[in-house]
Every structure is written in structure tokens, then in C-alpha cells.
Design an enzyme around this catalytic site. Structure first.
Site, PDB file in Angstrom:
ATOM      1  N   ASP A 118       0.827  -1.195   0.000  1.00 20.25           N
ATOM      2  CA  ASP A 118       0.000   0.000   0.000  1.00 20.25           C
ATOM      3  C   ASP A 118       0.872   1.260   0.000  1.00 20.25           C
ATOM      4  OD1 ASP A 118      -2.457   1.286   0.044  1.00 20.25           O
ATOM      5  OD2 ASP A 118      -3.249   0.053   1.668  1.00 20.25           O
ATOM      6  N   ASP A 142     -10.398   3.272  -3.384  1.00 26.67           N
ATOM      7  CA  ASP A 142     -11.053   2.082  -2.816  1.00 26.67           C
ATOM      8  C   ASP A 142     -12.513   1.972  -3.258  1.00 26.67           C
ATOM      9  OD1 ASP A 142      -8.673   1.912  -1.500  1.00 26.67           O
ATOM     10  OD2 ASP A 142      -9.532   1.955   0.524  1.00 26.67           O
TER      11      ASP A 142
HETATM   12  C1  GLA Z   1      -6.037   1.286   1.636  1.00 27.56           C
HETATM   13  C2  GLA Z   1      -6.187   0.275   0.535  1.00 27.56           C
HETATM   14  C3  GLA Z   1      -7.283  -0.708   0.908  1.00 27.56           C
HETATM   15  C4  GLA Z   1      -6.938  -1.391   2.224  1.00 27.56           C
HETATM   16  C5  GLA Z   1      -6.697  -0.363   3.307  1.00 27.56           C
HETATM   17  C6  GLA Z   1      -6.138  -0.981   4.585  1.00 27.56           C
HETATM   18  O1  GLA Z   1      -7.149   2.098   1.751  1.00 27.56           O
HETATM   19  O2  GLA Z   1      -6.473   0.902  -0.692  1.00 27.56           O
HETATM   20  O3  GLA Z   1      -7.469  -1.649  -0.117  1.00 27.56           O
HETATM   21  O4  GLA Z   1      -5.802  -2.186   2.038  1.00 27.56           O
HETATM   22  O5  GLA Z   1      -5.780   0.641   2.889  1.00 27.56           O
HETATM   23  O6  GLA Z   1      -5.888  -0.061   5.599  1.00 27.56           O
END
Ligand code: GLA
Length: 408
Positions: free
Chosen positions: A148, A206
Site C-alpha cells: 500500500d 477504494d
Molecule cells: C487502503 C487500501 C485498501 C486497504 C486499506 C487498509 O485504503 O487501498 O485496499 O488495504 O488501505 O488499511
């Protein structure tokens, strides 16, 4: 002198082998269950085990969903040698035991970290510890790393460098570990992620459990604050088809199929849930777009509609087709979006999405979509075969996606 030459030669060979070794980690888009959208940070070893059990019992593993992807929230900091450790309360038996359990079920398993000091959830991450952490993940037996980008600078150069560093570390770790890049498309990773060692890269903010954000943002970046629905994501990811292929996939984020607006991150920012027709559309569109398929609903308690959508082998076959071509979106207007995906045996998958709010009938001229020489169609949801001529007439419900496999 000879010794020096030998050492140089040996290390060059090692780097070459390590690079070569990681070349075919994702010939088709990875598939599995990811913990994030339903469980968020509330994960532990007994949940992960029960999820692996459910993947086997439900038939999902055998349908191709062979990964359990552990997302954020597993970490317990570092020990006195700076080795990463899992949260001892959540994972009292340790990661090796959990990985062995998942492997014993005939599945693979993924782990999560971030290219900064802390992850998105505020847990220990890997910046500055790339080699050590990659070795730790490899020693535990992990097969995949989602990496990430929370807490990292916004510029491109740093991102490219940080992903490259972790990818090199994974290559040196002694284990084949598939590398999922997650910087949400903000730095156009489709242009550099494959070269930086990634087998897949997120293309958007997301996903939220909703069809479409009511106020579609002007830029992809603004999606972070209004929440990306299925259609907001499709409208970004569909344009990136030429960047996808074996070992380098556009990742439009997880499947929200079967969540029905239940609590969890995908419910944030107005994620109110979708209808089964819309979930079926997500599955169809993700498969047409040769996307990684990461289920996030509670696979221990799926209703029949969810099972029917996730376990449709004819739809999965389109996603997993070894030609590895992401469908081209040939038509986009206020009523229709139409997708064409060539398949390895010469068949063509034709996807027809009705984006309007009422049932519509399409009269499709195949030649106009660049399709020639097909005489039969197989409706992969309706499971019916028909003879076809130059045109196809089809009625599609609001927000529904039909897929026809067109054959000689
Ligand atoms: C980000 C990523 C998500 C998830 C969260 C976890 O938002 O894009 O897919 O992994 O972090 O904290």
C-alpha cells in the site's frame, strides 16, 4: 583476481536468476478472498482459518479462488532484532502456522504492508526494512504481498523507487511472491508498475459497496473523498485495457458481491449496498476486464444469489482466459456500454451493460463491433446456446450486464 571475478559472475547470475524466477507469477489474474471490505482491521487467525475452510467447502477454491489475502491489521510491530511480528493476541500461533494451515488446504496466502513507516490503518510498515521484511514474509511462506502507499509522498519518482525497492527485496527473498501495487492509480501505475516488479496495480480509489457515486467526480483522484462505486471504477479501468496482459494486470479493486451494505470499509462514503443484478454486473465487468477477482463478502455465510454469481465457471473462464486480453469498451453512451474480449480459442466474449434505469432492448450489429465469422452464441448467465447472424437482439434489465460467448 579470479576470486573477485568469480564473485562478480556468481552475483550477476543470482540477480539474473532471481529476476527470471519472478517472471511468470500471474499468467492469469489472481483470484481469492481478501479480508478488507468485510472484516477491516478486525482479523485474527481463527477467522482466517474459518475463511480458508469456507473457501474449500463452498467450492470457491476449486472454482479458481485459490488465495487468502490478509489485508491490513495483522501487525504487532517489530521484535528486538527489528523483525516484523504479528499481533500476538490476534495471531497467537504465529504466521508460519497459519500459512501452513492455508497451504494444507491447497490454497495460497497473501500478506499486506506499506511503502512508508505506517500502513493506512496505522500499523508498522516496511519503509527502510524492505529486505528484512521480504525475508520474513518468505520465511513464513507467504505467496503474495499487497503493498500500500499511505503515508508516502505524492510524487511519482518516490513511488516508483519505493515499489522497485520492495520488488527487488522480494526477488532476493528466496520465495516466489506475487507483488500487488496499491497506490490507487494516482500516479498512473499502468505506465511503470510492471517494470517496477508488480504483477498487478490498483487503478482507482477504494471501492465502496454501491453502484455509482451520485456526484461523479471530475478527476480520478477526487474519488477518494466521494467514494468509488462500481461504475465510477469501470469508467476509469475500462480505458486502460491496452496496459493489461499476462503478469501485469489492471486491478479495479475488490468484488463487493454479496456484501449488501453490511458494515465495513466498503460501506463508508455512502456505500449502501447493491442489488443482485448489480453484483452480477460487477462480476461480469471485472471478468471482461481481466481483473483480479478478490471476494470480500463473508464466504462463511453466502446466500444462493451470491454463490451463483461468484461460482459461475463460464464467467470465471472469461476472466482467466490465457490469452490475457482486457476487453475493449467499444460503445459508451447514456444507455449502453459494450465490451469485446478476444479469447484464446478464437471465441469472443461480448459484454452488454445497460447503464440506464429501465429495461432496454439492443439490436447489435456485430460487424460494427469488429466481430466477424461467428455463428453461435452462448449466454454465460442464462446458459442457453443460440444460432446467430449478423445482428443480435437482446433485452437487458437496468444495470444488468449480459455476456455472450460467440463461437464459429
Ligand atoms: C487502503 C487500501 C485498501 C486497504 C486499506 C487498509 O485504503 O487501498 O485496499 O488495504 O488501505 O488499511
Amino acid at each position: 583476481m579470479y576470486k573477485k571475478f568469480f564473485l562478480f559472475f556468481a552475483s550477476t547470475i543470482t540477480v539474473f536468476l532471481a529476476t527470471a524466477q519472478n517472471k511468470n507469477l500471474a499468467p492469469t489474474p489472481p483470484m481469492g478472498f481478501m479480508t478488507w471490505n468485510y472484516f477491516a482491521l478486525d482479523i485474527d487467525e481463527s477467522k482466517v482459518k474459518s475463511l480458508a475452510d469456507a473457501m474449500v467447502e463452498s467450492g470457491l477454491r476449486d472454482a479458481g479462488y485459490n488465495f487468502i489475502f490478509i489485508d491490513d491489521g495483522w501487525q504487532g510491530g517489530r521484535d528486538n532484532k527489528n523483525n516484523m511480528i504479528p499481533d500476538p493476541k490476534k495471531f497467537p500461533s504465529g504466521m508460519k502456522a497459519l500459512v501452513d494451515y492455508v497451504h494444507s488446504k491447497g490454497m495460497k496466502i497473501g500478506i499486506y504492508s506499506d511503502a512508508a513507516p505506517l500502513t493506512c490503518g496505522g500499523y508498522t510498515a516496511s519503509l527502510g526494512f524492505e529486505e528484512q521484511d521480504a525475508k520474513t514474509f518468505a520465511n513464513w511462506g507467504f505467496d503474495y504481498l499487497k503493498y500500500d502507499y499511505c503515508g508516502a509522498p505524492t510524487d511519482w519518482q518516490t513511488a516508483i523507487k519505493r515499489y522497485q525497492t520492495m520488488s527487488e527485496a522480494l526477488k532476493k527473498s528466496g520465495r516466489d511472491i506475487t507483488f500487488g501495487i496499491c497506490e490507487w492509480g494516482d500516479r498512473e501505475p499502468w505506465l511503470w508498475a510492471k517494470k517496477s516488479g508488480g504483477q498487478l496495480w490498483r487503478t482507482t480509489a477504494d471501492i465502496r459497496d454501491k453502484w455509482e457515486s451520485l456526484n461523479p467526480p471530475k478527476t480520478a483522484y477526487e474519488l477518494h473523498s466521494v467514494g468509488a462505486g462500481i461504475m465510477n471504477i469501470v469508467n476509469i479501468n475500462a480505458e486502460l485495457n491496452k496496459f493489461a496482459g499476462p503478469n501485469g494486470w489492471n486491478d479495479p479493486d475488490m468484488l463487493v458481491v454479496g456484501l449488501y451494505g453490511k458494515k465495513g470499509p466498503s460501506g463508508d462514503l455512502g456505500g449502501v449496498g447493491c442489488t443482485d443484478v448489480e453484483y452480477q454486473s460487477q462480476m461480469s465487468l471485472w471478468c471482461l476486464m481481466a481483473s483480479p477477482l478478490m471476494i470480500t463478502c463473508d464466504v462463511r455465510n453466502m446466500n444462493d444469489a451470491t454463490k451463483r454469481i461468484l461460482l459461475n465457471k463460464d464467467v470465471i473462464a472469461i476472466d482467466q482466459d490465457i490469452l490475457g486480453v482486457q476487453a475493449e469498451r467499444k460503445i459508451k453512451n447514456d444507455t449502453w456500454q459494450m465490451f469485446v474480449k478476444p479469447l484464446s480459442n478464437g471465441d469472443v466474449a461480448l459484454g452488454i451493460l445497460n447503464v440506464s434505469d429501465k429495461t432496454q432492448t439492443a439490436n447489435i450489429n456485430l460487424a460494427e463491433l469488429g466481430i466477424a465469422g461467428k455463428t453461435k452464441s452462448f449466454d454465460v448467465w442464462g446458459k442457453t446456446t443460440a444460432k446467430i447472424s449478423a445482428t443480435i437482439k437482446v433485452s437487458v434489465a437496468a444495470h444488468e450486464t449480459k455476456i455472450y460467448r460467440l463461437m464459429k
